[in-house]
Design a protein around this motif. Structure first.
Motif, PDB file in Angstrom:
ATOM      1  N   ILE A  17       0.824  -1.208   0.000  1.00  0.00           N
ATOM      2  CA  ILE A  17       0.000   0.000   0.000  1.00  0.00           C
ATOM      3  C   ILE A  17       0.850   1.245   0.000  1.00  0.00           C
ATOM      4  CG2 ILE A  17      -1.836  -1.141   1.257  1.00  0.00           C
ATOM      5  CD1 ILE A  17      -0.921   0.409   3.729  1.00  0.00           C
ATOM      6  N   SER A  18       2.135   1.110   0.134  1.00  0.00           N
ATOM      7  CA  SER A  18       2.997   2.283   0.160  1.00  0.00           C
ATOM      8  C   SER A  18       2.904   3.017  -1.163  1.00  0.00           C
ATOM      9  CB  SER A  18       4.448   1.871   0.406  1.00  0.00           C
ATOM     10  OG  SER A  18       5.306   2.935   0.098  1.00  0.00           O
ATOM     11  N   GLN A 133      -5.461   0.638   1.875  1.00  0.00           N
ATOM     12  CA  GLN A 133      -4.842   0.697   3.188  1.00  0.00           C
ATOM     13  C   GLN A 133      -5.643  -0.099   4.207  1.00  0.00           C
ATOM     14  OE1 GLN A 133      -4.650   4.911   3.713  1.00  0.00           O
ATOM     15  NE2 GLN A 133      -2.815   5.153   2.448  1.00  0.00           N
ATOM     16  N   GLU A 136      -4.942  -3.711   3.715  1.00  0.00           N
ATOM     17  CA  GLU A 136      -3.613  -4.091   4.177  1.00  0.00           C
ATOM     18  C   GLU A 136      -3.561  -4.157   5.708  1.00  0.00           C
ATOM     19  OE1 GLU A 136       0.413  -5.080   2.974  1.00  0.00           O
ATOM     20  OE2 GLU A 136      -1.506  -4.950   1.944  1.00  0.00           O
ATOM     21  N   ARG A 137      -4.198  -3.192   6.373  1.00  0.00           N
ATOM     22  CA  ARG A 137      -4.243  -3.229   7.832  1.00  0.00           C
ATOM     23  C   ARG A 137      -4.959  -4.492   8.326  1.00  0.00           C
ATOM     24  NH1 ARG A 137      -5.856   2.482   7.556  1.00  0.00           N
ATOM     25  NH2 ARG A 137      -4.026   3.780   7.975  1.00  0.00           N
ATOM     26  N   LYS A 193       6.118   5.353   9.479  1.00  0.00           N
ATOM     27  CA  LYS A 193       5.331   5.055   8.291  1.00  0.00           C
ATOM     28  C   LYS A 193       5.974   3.852   7.619  1.00  0.00           C
ATOM     29  CE  LYS A 193       3.880   9.815   7.367  1.00  0.00           C
ATOM     30  NZ  LYS A 193       3.880  10.918   6.378  1.00  0.00           N
ATOM     31  N   GLY A 407       1.160   1.244   9.829  1.00  0.00           N
ATOM     32  CA  GLY A 407       0.368   2.095   8.984  1.00  0.00           C
ATOM     33  C   GLY A 407       1.170   3.088   8.204  1.00  0.00           C
ATOM     34  N   PRO A 408       0.578   3.703   7.088  1.00  0.00           N
ATOM     35  CA  PRO A 408       1.248   4.655   6.257  1.00  0.00           C
ATOM     36  C   PRO A 408       1.387   5.977   6.950  1.00  0.00           C
ATOM     37  CG  PRO A 408      -0.993   4.371   5.526  1.00  0.00           C
ATOM     38  CD  PRO A 408      -0.747   3.384   6.621  1.00  0.00           C
TER      39      PRO A 408
END
Length: 408
Positions: A17-18, A133, A136-137, A193, A407-408
């Motif tokens: 997700i980056s 995101q 992904e989490r 991040k 997380g981002p």
């Protein structure tokens, strides 16, 4: 195998997700498919669009504001987060671009170096990014473990991670590290991040570090075959709030352990939560029950929603027979608040990545109203279980692994 190559390959394979990594690969593809001399690229977030003047204001990831000028020759493309080429890009129009979207704008650089006459604008929409995101989490919650590095076995390249449940029972998970594991480390004195974590290796992990790993757990929850590991040297601090400065997003506390003043800096990415009145969580779905979606609120003015799901050790964060949900998972479900909800006299605990100035910490996660939990932890540390004022709690030992995140 070179850790950087493992990192790059796994990021592409897992469609991280980056956004920075995804757009970097995307921009690399653009340069290989016709980037011409004099053409520059700006990567960042759309802050404003002026249809009258045909301009778009983009804040680059460096923080610099750029003016992207648009014309009837500008091509607009939308790609999904994680895509590494334009093969599946959809043609869109300027009307489909909105504030908060992430863009890569390409064009011939102007003389002022702050204006980009765009030939092409590649868009990743804010909504698509949020969805990715969230997925992904949820994956990290379902297949991940988190906690404090309890021990390291250099001969077998194994990391033992320990975390606590609300019942106080420690959970230990052994993580073998091979050349197939993507190892990443958070740099000091930052808000962690996942996209900013640096390639690392087993030898850089230290006892006491906080760590999260993604992979497949054994049936008894004692071992995990990791795909990715991210870690950092965190500090857990706590104390009583003495001053609050909402204008500068800073609070001061009297540190529980050193008894000295400590300045806490709150950044837009800092997440503030409140422990429920009445202390321990009752039934009816855990913290946040009855408040709408658990974990939904404002993180320093920015709407965020934290997913629910399984945590370390199995469903709902508990390993078989291990005695309860992981405390990190529970705290992540507390309602999110803002600095305006804090009061002088509140007792807080917070996490930070260690920095150069020990009197000043940048908050990653902060929880207020924590007195009942501190008192419970102190009772467990005292002979006979008598809890007084929560001054003698080992914060890192009791709460390590409960903060941070991927997380981002």
């Amino acid at each position: 195998m070179n850790n950087f190559m493992v990192t790059k390959r796994n990021l592409v394979k897992r469609q991280s997700i980056s956004l920075l990594a995804a757009i970097f690969v995307l921009s690399l593809g653009l340069s290989l498919s016709g980037q011409t001399p004099g053409v520059v690229s700006v990567i960042g977030e759309v802050k404003a669009i002026d249809n009258t003047s045909s301009q778009m204001i983009v804040r680059a990831d460096s923080g610099v504001l750029f003016t992207v000028t648009l014309s009837d020759k500008t091509q607009y493309l939308r790609v999904a987060p994680g895509e590494t080429s334009l093969a599946k890009a959809a043609k869109i129009s300027l009307a489909d671009v909105g504030s908060g979207d992430r863009v890569l704008a390409r064009g011939r650089g102007a003389a002022d170096q702050k204006t980009v006459p765009a030939l092409q604008v590649v868009v990743m929409s804010k909504a698509d990014l949020a969805k990715k995101q969230e997925q992904e989490r949820a994956e990290w919650r379902r297949r991940g473990v988190s906690g404090i590095v309890a021990s390291l076995n250099a001969s077998t390249q194994e990391i033992t991670v320990s975390s606590r449940t609300m019942a106080g029972a420690p959970q230990a998970v052994i993580i073998p590290v091979t050349d197939k594991v993507m190892m990443r480390r958070y740099p000091p004195d930052t808000i962690p991040k996942y996209s900013d974590a640096k390639p690392s290796k087993f030898e850089e992990v230290k006892v006491g570090d906080q760590l999260r790993a993604l992979g497949d757990k054994t049936a008894d929850g004692t071992h995990l075959t990791a795909e990715e590991v991210v870690f950092g040297t965190f500090k857990i601090a706590g104390g009583t709030v003495t001053t609050i400065d909402a204008a500068t997003n800073q609070i001061k506390i009297n540190d529980l352990q050193t008894k000295k003043p400590l300045t806490i800096i709150l950044k837009p990415e800092s997440v503030l939560r409140r422990f429920p009145e009445g202390g321990m969580f009752g039934g009816g779905g855990g913290p946040g029950a009855g408040n709408g979606a658990p974990g939904q609120g404002q993180a320093q003015g920015q709407a965020q929603q934290r997913p629910q799901g399984a945590g370390p050790g199995g469903p709902q964060g508990a390993g078989p027979g291990r005695g309860g949900m992981n405390m990190a998972d529970l705290l992540e479900r507390l309602p999110i608040i803002s600095i305006k909800d804090l009061k002088v006299g509140d007792t807080i605990i917070m996490s930070s990545l260690k920095g150069a100035d020990p009197t000043q910490l940048t908050a990653i996660s902060l929880v207020t109203g924590i007195e009942p939990l501190l008192a419970m932890m102190q009772a467990r540390q005292q002979t006979g279980g008598q809890a007084g004022r929560p001054q003698g709690v080992d914060l890192n030992g009791s709460f390590g692994g409960m903060f941070g995140g991927i997380g981002p």
